[in-house]
Design a protein around this motif. Structure first.
Motif: not given
Ligand SMILES: Cc1ncc(C[n+]2csc(CCOP(=O)(O)OP(=O)(O)O)c2C)c(N)n1
Length: 189
Positions: A6-10, A12-19, A134-142
């Protein structure tokens, strides 16, 4: 799906947002995949990542703020779901990695196998809620939730399967705070 996936999906989608990360494996996984100055790692105080995330979101309305939480952390501070819903920051995305356990302290079962946290968030008043298994749906949902007004809640169901050898965050709490605050308020040229 494993929590690490789940982390490996999320990440790479981060830019400069605070997390803002909850304590335990949530911090450790994210830190080991990619350490970022914009990452706040809550070392020790369980349940408080969501409160910190709310404060950041309110003070930086120009930017999305992301909380990455654990189910045990959410259950400990359920009142914060109501606080977030009532304050209603449009720019807040609350992600929960739900392994139905307190994995960091020995895998004791949590209540999230019978209490649907995304339904609690929805009832509290989060504007958007989604559950992904399902990990294949994380990117789209995020990405969908990042593009909408919040507060938003993304529940990701995972197996309790974090790797015990995953290292701990090696910055001190003072270092984490200083660089996080600097990333929120970069010096003006
Ligand atoms: C107030 C408080 N109680 C207990 C702990 C011990 N503790 C640290 S992490 C953790 C489990 C967190 O569970 P969860 O949010 O589900 O994340 P996971 O470990 O499963 O990734 C516990 C009980 C703590 N740090 N603080």
């Amino acid at each position: 799906m494993k929590g690490t996936e789940a982390f490996e999906e999320i990440i790479p989608l981060l830019k400069d947002e605070p997390v803002i990360h909850a304590n335990g494996y949530i911090c450790r996984e994210s830190f080991n995949i990619k350490d970022r100055e914009e990452n706040f790692y809550m070392i020790g105080s369980m349940g408080l990542a969501s409160s910190i995330g709310l404060g950041v979101a309110i003070n930086r309305p120009d930017q999305k703020t992301i909380i990455i939480d654990g189910d045990g952390n959410v259950l400990m501070s359920m009142g914060t779901l109501a606080m977030i819903a009532a304050a209603a920051p449009k720019n807040l995305l609350h992600v929960v990695i739900d392994n139905e356990a307190y994995e960091s302290t020995g895998n004791q079962r949590s209540l999230s196998n019978s209490v649907s946290l995304e339904k609690v968030a929805q009832s509290a008043g989060y504007l958007q809620t989604k559950k992904v298994t399902n990990k294949n749906h994380i990117r789209e949902a995020f990405q969908e939730l990042m593009g909408k007004d919040g507060p938003s809640f993304l529940l990701i169901k995972v197996e309790p399967s974090f790797d015990k050898s995953t290292g701990r965050v090696h910055h001190t709490p003072e270092e984490i705070t200083a660089r996080f605050m600097k990333s929120l308020n970069p010096p003006k040229n």
